[in-house]
Design a protein around this motif. Structure first.
Motif, PDB file in Angstrom:
ATOM      1  N   GLY A  75      11.508  -6.847   9.077  1.00 52.50           N
ATOM      2  CA  GLY A  75      12.695  -6.318   8.411  1.00 52.50           C
ATOM      3  C   GLY A  75      12.603  -4.830   8.178  1.00 52.50           C
ATOM      4  N   GLU A  76      13.439  -4.353   7.245  1.00 51.38           N
ATOM      5  CA  GLU A  76      13.504  -2.934   6.920  1.00 51.38           C
ATOM      6  C   GLU A  76      12.908  -2.686   5.546  1.00 51.38           C
ATOM      7  N   VAL A  77      12.067  -1.668   5.452  1.00 49.95           N
ATOM      8  CA  VAL A  77      11.507  -1.274   4.161  1.00 49.95           C
ATOM      9  C   VAL A  77      12.641  -0.658   3.333  1.00 49.95           C
ATOM     10  N   VAL A  78      12.941  -1.276   2.190  1.00 49.26           N
ATOM     11  CA  VAL A  78      14.027  -0.783   1.344  1.00 49.26           C
ATOM     12  C   VAL A  78      13.521  -0.110   0.076  1.00 49.26           C
ATOM     13  N   ALA A  79      12.234  -0.279  -0.231  1.00 48.59           N
ATOM     14  CA  ALA A  79      11.633   0.388  -1.388  1.00 48.59           C
ATOM     15  C   ALA A  79      10.127   0.430  -1.202  1.00 48.59           C
ATOM     16  N   ILE A  80       9.516   1.471  -1.758  1.00 48.70           N
ATOM     17  CA  ILE A  80       8.061   1.570  -1.789  1.00 48.70           C
ATOM     18  C   ILE A  80       7.645   1.776  -3.240  1.00 48.70           C
ATOM     19  N   ASN A  81       6.444   1.372  -3.564  1.00 45.75           N
ATOM     20  CA  ASN A  81       5.930   1.554  -4.921  1.00 45.75           C
ATOM     21  C   ASN A  81       5.336   2.954  -5.020  1.00 45.75           C
ATOM     22  N   GLU A  82       6.176   3.902  -5.407  1.00 41.97           N
ATOM     23  CA  GLU A  82       5.763   5.302  -5.462  1.00 41.97           C
ATOM     24  C   GLU A  82       4.658   5.541  -6.491  1.00 41.97           C
ATOM     25  N   GLY A  99       1.077  -3.714  -8.937  1.00 40.50           N
ATOM     26  CA  GLY A  99       0.447  -3.227  -7.718  1.00 40.50           C
ATOM     27  C   GLY A  99       1.165  -3.613  -6.440  1.00 40.50           C
ATOM     28  N   TRP A 100       2.448  -4.016  -6.567  1.00 42.41           N
ATOM     29  CA  TRP A 100       3.210  -4.328  -5.345  1.00 42.41           C
ATOM     30  C   TRP A 100       3.243  -3.089  -4.450  1.00 42.41           C
ATOM     31  N   ILE A 101       3.483  -3.290  -3.155  1.00 47.82           N
ATOM     32  CA  ILE A 101       3.394  -2.177  -2.204  1.00 47.82           C
ATOM     33  C   ILE A 101       4.757  -1.785  -1.644  1.00 47.82           C
ATOM     34  N   VAL A 102       5.499  -2.741  -1.091  1.00 45.34           N
ATOM     35  CA  VAL A 102       6.822  -2.447  -0.522  1.00 45.34           C
ATOM     36  C   VAL A 102       7.788  -3.593  -0.806  1.00 45.34           C
ATOM     37  N   LYS A 103       9.068  -3.289  -0.622  1.00 45.38           N
ATOM     38  CA  LYS A 103      10.112  -4.315  -0.606  1.00 45.38           C
ATOM     39  C   LYS A 103      10.750  -4.257   0.777  1.00 45.38           C
ATOM     40  N   ILE A 104      10.946  -5.434   1.358  1.00 43.08           N
ATOM     41  CA  ILE A 104      11.468  -5.537   2.721  1.00 43.08           C
ATOM     42  C   ILE A 104      12.734  -6.377   2.724  1.00 43.08           C
ATOM     43  N   ALA A 105      13.798  -5.857   3.351  1.00 48.31           N
ATOM     44  CA  ALA A 105      15.002  -6.642   3.613  1.00 48.31           C
ATOM     45  C   ALA A 105      14.718  -7.423   4.887  1.00 48.31           C
ATOM     46  N   MET A 106      14.633  -8.736   4.762  1.00 48.48           N
ATOM     47  CA  MET A 106      14.204  -9.566   5.890  1.00 48.48           C
ATOM     48  C   MET A 106      15.253  -9.619   7.002  1.00 48.48           C
ATOM     49  N   SER A 107      14.801  -9.454   8.238  1.00 49.81           N
ATOM     50  CA  SER A 107      15.682  -9.615   9.390  1.00 49.81           C
ATOM     51  C   SER A 107      15.605 -11.035   9.937  1.00 49.81           C
ATOM     52  N   ALA A 108      14.550 -11.773   9.563  1.00 52.19           N
ATOM     53  CA  ALA A 108      14.361 -13.161  10.004  1.00 52.19           C
ATOM     54  C   ALA A 108      13.846 -13.966   8.802  1.00 52.19           C
ATOM     55  N   PRO A 109      14.743 -14.349   7.880  1.00 51.48           N
ATOM     56  CA  PRO A 109      14.309 -15.008   6.649  1.00 51.48           C
ATOM     57  C   PRO A 109      13.468 -16.269   6.856  1.00 51.48           C
ATOM     58  N   GLY A 110      13.601 -16.925   7.995  1.00 53.41           N
ATOM     59  CA  GLY A 110      12.807 -18.117   8.270  1.00 53.41           C
ATOM     60  C   GLY A 110      11.314 -17.836   8.328  1.00 53.41           C
TER      61      GLY A 110
END
Length: 129
Positions: A75-82, A99-110
């Protein structure tokens, strides 16, 4: 540390938490941060970067070693833990929350369902997989 029930895990020890809106928050497991030791640097992707499942998207550097991060979903990175830029030790202190690292908008949710659940990850850590 108890493995969070609502998280999914990859064999590379990344976790993904479904946010219910087509995005997942991603980090590394308690097991992974413990094995790495004191984390001193996290290389983050840029917001807008496309990531592919099981492909490298960043790096975690500890006093012991350097380890690649692999995307648990595509998917696409929509946020990073700055916050990790100034405080990479958050990954050690709070691997499942702060301590999360990134948030991803999934392109293939399965792909999320193909990851291990908490019980499966616990078995994997015990050598059952």
């Amino acid at each position: 540390m108890k493995i969070p029930e609502e998280y999914r895990f990859s064999k590379d020890h990344e976790w993904a938490r479904d946010e219910g809106d087509g995005t997942v928050t991603v980090g590394i497991s308690h097991h992974a941060q413990d094995a790495l030791g004191d984390i001193v640097f996290v290389e983050l992707p840029a917001v807008g970067d496309e990531v592919e499942r099981e492909q490298e998207f960043g790096v975690v550097e500890s006093v012991k070693t350097v380890s690649d991060l692999y995307a648990p979903v595509s998917g696409e990175v929509v946020a990073i833990n700055e916050e990790l830029e100034d405080a990479p030790e958050l990954v050690n202190d709070s691997p499942y929350e702060g301590g999360w690292i990134v948030k991803i908008a999934m392109s293939a949710p399965g792909e999320l369902e193909e990851l291990m659940d908490a019980e499966g990850y616990d078995e994997f850590l015990s050598g059952g997989d």
